[in-house]
Motif scaffolding. Structure first.
Motif, PDB file in Angstrom:
ATOM      1  N   THR A 178      -1.353  -0.013  -4.515  1.00  0.00           N
ATOM      2  CA  THR A 178      -0.526   0.552  -3.446  1.00  0.00           C
ATOM      3  C   THR A 178      -0.800  -0.113  -2.106  1.00  0.00           C
ATOM      4  OG1 THR A 178      -2.173   2.325  -3.246  1.00  0.00           O
ATOM      5  CG2 THR A 178      -0.191   2.807  -4.519  1.00  0.00           C
ATOM      6  N   SER A 179      -1.578  -1.208  -2.104  1.00  0.00           N
ATOM      7  CA  SER A 179      -1.858  -1.901  -0.846  1.00  0.00           C
ATOM      8  C   SER A 179      -0.620  -2.552  -0.257  1.00  0.00           C
ATOM      9  CB  SER A 179      -2.942  -2.962  -1.065  1.00  0.00           C
ATOM     10  OG  SER A 179      -4.142  -2.377  -1.527  1.00  0.00           O
ATOM     11  N   ASN A 180       0.423  -2.738  -1.084  1.00  0.00           N
ATOM     12  CA  ASN A 180       1.676  -3.261  -0.525  1.00  0.00           C
ATOM     13  C   ASN A 180       2.227  -2.321   0.543  1.00  0.00           C
ATOM     14  OD1 ASN A 180       2.362  -1.270  -2.542  1.00  0.00           O
ATOM     15  ND2 ASN A 180       4.449  -2.057  -2.519  1.00  0.00           N
ATOM     16  N   ILE A 181       1.977  -1.021   0.378  1.00  0.00           N
ATOM     17  CA  ILE A 181       2.445  -0.045   1.362  1.00  0.00           C
ATOM     18  C   ILE A 181       1.722  -0.251   2.693  1.00  0.00           C
ATOM     19  CG2 ILE A 181       2.663   2.424   1.859  1.00  0.00           C
ATOM     20  CD1 ILE A 181       2.730   2.909  -1.168  1.00  0.00           C
ATOM     21  N   GLN A 182       0.439  -0.638   2.611  1.00  0.00           N
ATOM     22  CA  GLN A 182      -0.333  -0.893   3.837  1.00  0.00           C
ATOM     23  C   GLN A 182       0.326  -1.999   4.663  1.00  0.00           C
ATOM     24  OE1 GLN A 182      -4.568  -3.024   4.894  1.00  0.00           O
ATOM     25  NE2 GLN A 182      -4.505  -1.700   3.086  1.00  0.00           N
ATOM     26  N   ILE A 183       0.687  -3.102   4.001  1.00  0.00           N
ATOM     27  CA  ILE A 183       1.299  -4.216   4.723  1.00  0.00           C
ATOM     28  C   ILE A 183       2.644  -3.799   5.313  1.00  0.00           C
ATOM     29  CG2 ILE A 183       2.192  -6.552   4.517  1.00  0.00           C
ATOM     30  CD1 ILE A 183      -0.846  -6.343   4.370  1.00  0.00           C
ATOM     31  N   ARG A 184       3.458  -3.158   4.504  1.00  0.00           N
ATOM     32  CA  ARG A 184       4.785  -2.752   4.977  1.00  0.00           C
ATOM     33  C   ARG A 184       4.683  -1.780   6.155  1.00  0.00           C
ATOM     34  NH1 ARG A 184       9.257  -3.859   2.038  1.00  0.00           N
ATOM     35  NH2 ARG A 184       8.977  -4.981   0.063  1.00  0.00           N
ATOM     36  N   TYR A 185       3.743  -0.854   6.085  1.00  0.00           N
ATOM     37  CA  TYR A 185       3.613   0.118   7.170  1.00  0.00           C
ATOM     38  C   TYR A 185       3.127  -0.553   8.452  1.00  0.00           C
ATOM     39  CZ  TYR A 185       2.526   4.467   9.598  1.00  0.00           C
ATOM     40  OH  TYR A 185       2.513   5.506  10.518  1.00  0.00           O
ATOM     41  N   VAL A 195      -3.057   6.361   7.592  1.00  0.00           N
ATOM     42  CA  VAL A 195      -1.982   6.472   6.607  1.00  0.00           C
ATOM     43  C   VAL A 195      -2.544   6.738   5.225  1.00  0.00           C
ATOM     44  CG1 VAL A 195      -0.020   5.275   5.555  1.00  0.00           C
ATOM     45  CG2 VAL A 195      -0.544   4.908   7.968  1.00  0.00           C
ATOM     46  N   LEU A 196      -1.852   7.586   4.476  1.00  0.00           N
ATOM     47  CA  LEU A 196      -2.140   7.847   3.063  1.00  0.00           C
ATOM     48  C   LEU A 196      -0.930   7.403   2.254  1.00  0.00           C
ATOM     49  CD1 LEU A 196      -4.058   9.340   0.949  1.00  0.00           C
ATOM     50  CD2 LEU A 196      -2.452  11.240   1.185  1.00  0.00           C
ATOM     51  N   ALA A 197      -1.154   6.577   1.244  1.00  0.00           N
ATOM     52  CA  ALA A 197      -0.067   6.087   0.393  1.00  0.00           C
ATOM     53  C   ALA A 197      -0.397   6.387  -1.064  1.00  0.00           C
ATOM     54  CB  ALA A 197       0.120   4.586   0.592  1.00  0.00           C
ATOM     55  N   THR A 198       0.589   6.827  -1.804  1.00  0.00           N
ATOM     56  CA  THR A 198       0.365   7.142  -3.215  1.00  0.00           C
ATOM     57  C   THR A 198       1.517   6.607  -4.050  1.00  0.00           C
ATOM     58  OG1 THR A 198       0.021   8.948  -4.811  1.00  0.00           O
ATOM     59  CG2 THR A 198       1.498   9.379  -2.974  1.00  0.00           C
ATOM     60  N   GLY A 199       1.246   6.248  -5.300  1.00  0.00           N
ATOM     61  CA  GLY A 199       2.306   5.766  -6.165  1.00  0.00           C
ATOM     62  C   GLY A 199       1.790   5.236  -7.486  1.00  0.00           C
ATOM     63  N   ALA A 212      -5.901   2.250 -18.116  1.00  0.00           N
ATOM     64  CA  ALA A 212      -4.513   2.359 -18.550  1.00  0.00           C
ATOM     65  C   ALA A 212      -3.702   1.262 -17.893  1.00  0.00           C
ATOM     66  CB  ALA A 212      -3.938   3.726 -18.184  1.00  0.00           C
ATOM     67  N   ALA A 213      -2.660   0.796 -18.585  1.00  0.00           N
ATOM     68  CA  ALA A 213      -1.814  -0.267 -18.039  1.00  0.00           C
ATOM     69  C   ALA A 213      -0.906   0.252 -16.929  1.00  0.00           C
ATOM     70  CB  ALA A 213      -0.976  -0.895 -19.152  1.00  0.00           C
ATOM     71  N   VAL A 214      -0.556   1.514 -17.003  1.00  0.00           N
ATOM     72  CA  VAL A 214       0.229   2.175 -15.958  1.00  0.00           C
ATOM     73  C   VAL A 214      -0.623   3.315 -15.424  1.00  0.00           C
ATOM     74  CG1 VAL A 214       2.355   3.402 -15.388  1.00  0.00           C
ATOM     75  CG2 VAL A 214       2.377   1.597 -17.134  1.00  0.00           C
ATOM     76  N   PHE A 215      -0.840   3.342 -14.141  1.00  0.00           N
ATOM     77  CA  PHE A 215      -1.728   4.347 -13.571  1.00  0.00           C
ATOM     78  C   PHE A 215      -1.255   4.679 -12.161  1.00  0.00           C
ATOM     79  CE2 PHE A 215      -3.217   0.142 -12.633  1.00  0.00           C
ATOM     80  CZ  PHE A 215      -3.616   0.177 -11.300  1.00  0.00           C
ATOM     81  N   HIS A 216      -1.827   5.729 -11.605  1.00  0.00           N
ATOM     82  CA  HIS A 216      -1.495   6.157 -10.244  1.00  0.00           C
ATOM     83  C   HIS A 216      -2.645   5.814  -9.302  1.00  0.00           C
ATOM     84  CE1 HIS A 216       1.170   8.551 -12.766  1.00  0.00           C
ATOM     85  NE2 HIS A 216       1.944   8.710 -11.712  1.00  0.00           N
ATOM     86  N   GLN A 217      -2.284   5.362  -8.141  1.00  0.00           N
ATOM     87  CA  GLN A 217      -3.297   5.005  -7.159  1.00  0.00           C
ATOM     88  C   GLN A 217      -2.963   5.652  -5.815  1.00  0.00           C
ATOM     89  OE1 GLN A 217      -3.782   0.893  -5.368  1.00  0.00           O
ATOM     90  NE2 GLN A 217      -5.519   0.861  -6.774  1.00  0.00           N
ATOM     91  N   ILE A 218      -3.999   6.017  -5.103  1.00  0.00           N
ATOM     92  CA  ILE A 218      -3.854   6.517  -3.741  1.00  0.00           C
ATOM     93  C   ILE A 218      -4.660   5.613  -2.826  1.00  0.00           C
ATOM     94  CG2 ILE A 218      -4.484   8.371  -2.145  1.00  0.00           C
ATOM     95  CD1 ILE A 218      -3.703  10.377  -4.200  1.00  0.00           C
ATOM     96  N   GLU A 219      -4.044   5.215  -1.740  1.00  0.00           N
ATOM     97  CA  GLU A 219      -4.720   4.366  -0.768  1.00  0.00           C
ATOM     98  C   GLU A 219      -4.691   5.046   0.594  1.00  0.00           C
ATOM     99  OE1 GLU A 219      -4.257  -0.123   1.092  1.00  0.00           O
ATOM    100  OE2 GLU A 219      -4.186   0.248  -1.069  1.00  0.00           O
ATOM    101  N   PHE A 220      -5.785   4.972   1.323  1.00  0.00           N
ATOM    102  CA  PHE A 220      -5.780   5.456   2.700  1.00  0.00           C
ATOM    103  C   PHE A 220      -6.409   4.389   3.585  1.00  0.00           C
ATOM    104  CE2 PHE A 220      -9.607   7.141   0.661  1.00  0.00           C
ATOM    105  CZ  PHE A 220     -10.634   6.882   1.575  1.00  0.00           C
ATOM    106  N   PHE A 221      -5.875   4.250   4.774  1.00  0.00           N
ATOM    107  CA  PHE A 221      -6.410   3.264   5.708  1.00  0.00           C
ATOM    108  C   PHE A 221      -6.247   3.773   7.136  1.00  0.00           C
ATOM    109  CE2 PHE A 221      -1.988   2.108   5.038  1.00  0.00           C
ATOM    110  CZ  PHE A 221      -1.516   1.798   6.299  1.00  0.00           C
ATOM    111  N   ALA A 222      -7.125   3.283   7.982  1.00  0.00           N
ATOM    112  CA  ALA A 222      -7.102   3.656   9.394  1.00  0.00           C
ATOM    113  C   ALA A 222      -7.369   2.426  10.238  1.00  0.00           C
ATOM    114  CB  ALA A 222      -8.149   4.735   9.680  1.00  0.00           C
ATOM    115  N   ILE A 223      -6.639   2.271  11.316  1.00  0.00           N
ATOM    116  CA  ILE A 223      -6.779   1.117  12.208  1.00  0.00           C
ATOM    117  C   ILE A 223      -6.775   1.611  13.651  1.00  0.00           C
ATOM    118  CG2 ILE A 223      -5.766  -1.063  12.974  1.00  0.00           C
ATOM    119  CD1 ILE A 223      -4.433  -1.225  10.205  1.00  0.00           C
ATOM    120  N   ASP A 224      -7.773   1.195  14.398  1.00  0.00           N
ATOM    121  CA  ASP A 224      -7.876   1.594  15.798  1.00  0.00           C
ATOM    122  C   ASP A 224      -8.926   0.707  16.463  1.00  0.00           C
ATOM    123  OD1 ASP A 224      -7.509   2.919  18.166  1.00  0.00           O
ATOM    124  OD2 ASP A 224      -7.872   4.930  17.351  1.00  0.00           O
TER     125      ASP A 224
END
Length: 333
Positions: A178-185, A195-199, A212-224
């Motif tokens: 889900t790190s693609n969401i980090q770049i897009r955001y 930000v919290l991203a899940t998918g 598992a080949a298909v799985f769910h991931q949650i990513e959180f990041f903070a920038i300041d």
């Protein structure tokens, strides 16, 4: 020769008697309306009788007119009374036809349950929203740029290989994290951001008890400005405590292209250590790729596997149980 008053009186009285009898015998509302028009309509029987009033002597007209109004009123009252009776009969017939036996047992429909994966996603989202994080999402079909290049993956990085990533015929791929969401955001927002991203994510992985080949991931990041690894460690400790309580955790040095320094975090589970997330300080190259000045801003990021956290929370011994659709398993939650 004019029509005698007594003849009109007789005709009006006969109309009243015949009309009342017809009204009393009618069986439905449609026929009742026909009777109303037949007797009281503009071309009805009463109007026809009154058509002869013009030939009466002036002295007799008031008396005959009053009698005609009495006949109209009597028929109208009879019509309304019969209409009410027919409407009540229709309602009663409808109620009898739709009568339910309230003593009969109802049809049982089992209540649905929240799947362990959805449950833990909701719990994690609630924790981070409480910490002031914004929830974001992104596409599952992604380009190489957002999934790898902007995240500082070198062109020859093993993760880009066909044996690790599911590529599509047009060159796009199924996102591996889900790190693609980090770049897009970050491309669309200026810091500071939390930000919290899940998918759902996809990898060519060998399926076993913990993969598992298909799985769910949650990513959180903070920038300041001024964010350090201590902030990352404290955030993860607060998160694990909120989700599981005070259980042992450990940080192990690791490597990820998009964070430096990097670490993996394990929790003690069933007497052994289970890896649950990877984390680190966002690499300056990633900040530069989205237009942030790494001399001004720093940040941390962490990604975790939802299924593994669900296994820890519910003491599930095999990740494949989460996808088995076995009702005996799912009804436990």
């Amino acid at each position: 020769m004019s029509q005698p008053p007594l003849s009109l009186e007789t005709d009006l009285q006969a109309l009243q008697d015949a009309g009342k009898e017809a009204i009393a015998q009618v069986e439905n509302l449609d026929n009742l309306e026909k009777i109303r028009l037949d007797y009281l309509g503009k071309k009805g029987k009463v109007s026809k009788v009154l058509g002869g009033m013009g030939k009466l002597p002036p002295a007799d007209r008031p008396r005959i007119g009053a009698l005609a109004n009495q006949v109209k009123d009597a028929l109208q009252i009879a019509l309304e009374a019969r209409k009410a009776a027919l409407q009540d009969a229709e309602i009663q017939a409808m109620l009898e036809a739709e009568t339910l036996d309230v003593t009969m047992p109802g049809v049982f429909k089992s209540q649905g349950r929240v799947h362990p994966i959805n449950s833990i996603i909701d719990q994690i989202t609630e924790i981070f929203v409480g910490l002031g994080y914004t929830v974001a999402s992104g596409p599952e079909i992604e380009s190489d740029y957002y999934n790898f290049e902007a995240l500082n993956f070198l062109p020859d990085h093993p993760a880009r290989d066909m044996q690790d990533t599911l590529y599509l015929p047009n060159g796009d791929l199924m996102r591996t994290h889900t790190s693609n969401i980090q770049i897009r955001y970050m491309k669309e927002h200026e810091p500071p951001c939390r930000v919290l991203a899940t998918g759902r994510c996809y990898r060519r992985d060998t399926v076993d008890a913990t993969h598992a080949a298909v799985f769910h991931q949650i990513e959180f990041f903070a920038i300041d400005k001024g964010i350090t690894f201590t902030d990352l460690r404290g955030t993860i400790r607060a998160f694990i405590d909120a989700l599981f309580g005070d259980i042992p955790i450990r940080f192990r040095p690791s490597f990820f292209p998009f964070t430096e320094p990097s670490a993996e975090v394990d929790v003690e589970w069933n007497g052994r250590w289970l890896e649950v997330l990877g984390c680190g300080m966002i690499d300056p190259n990633v900040l530069e790729a989205v237009g942030y000045d790494p001399e001004v801003y720093t940040g941390f990021a962490a990604g975790l596997g939802v299924e593994r956290l669900a296994m820890v929370q519910h003491e599930i011994d095999d990740i494949r149980r989460l996808y088995s659709s076995d009702l005996r398993f799912l009804k436990q939650f």
